[in-house]
Design a protein around this motif. Structure first.
Motif: not given
Length: 116
Positions: A59-77
């Motif tokens: 559960k903690q690993g899943a939460l950490d992975a989701l917290a680190a996963s931020v949708p990134v737009r290629r034009a606004t990196t």
């Protein structure tokens, strides 16, 4: 009978090490309600504390992975520093245009001259 002997007696006396895929399977089974923690422990022949720990870590690993996963737009990196630099350059250009406009107005302004 001591607590350690009870736990080893309930698991058949042999210590079982689970692989990552087995721990994940335990977590999915408990999470989806297909098995209780006790049933999962019996099925994999481990102590219930192993099941509880595997579920907590998953559960903690899943939460950490989701917290680190931020949708990134290629034009606004762009980084914050890059954005600040671009904003500062735009401000400089705006001020340069304003000063140029004021200088032209002063030069072309018909009025009293200093020398006369």
């Amino acid at each position: 009978m001591s607590e350690q002997q009870k736990s080893s007696a309930s698991t058949g006396g042999k210590r079982t090490r689970l692989g990552p895929s087995e721990k994940y399977e335990i977590y999915v089974n408990v999470l989806s309600g297909q098995a209780t923690q006790r049933e999962a422990a019996e099925r994999f022949q481990v102590d219930r504390s192993v099941v509880v720990h595997a579920c907590r870590v998953a559960k903690q690993g899943a939460l950490d992975a989701l917290a680190a996963s931020v949708p990134v737009r290629r034009a606004t990196t762009k980084s914050a520093e890059q954005r600040q630099l671009e904003e500062a350059q735009a401000e400089i250009e705006r001020l340069r245009a304003t000063v140029t406009e004021q200088a032209v107005e002063l030069y072309l302004h018909p009025g009293k001259s200093r020398w006369g």
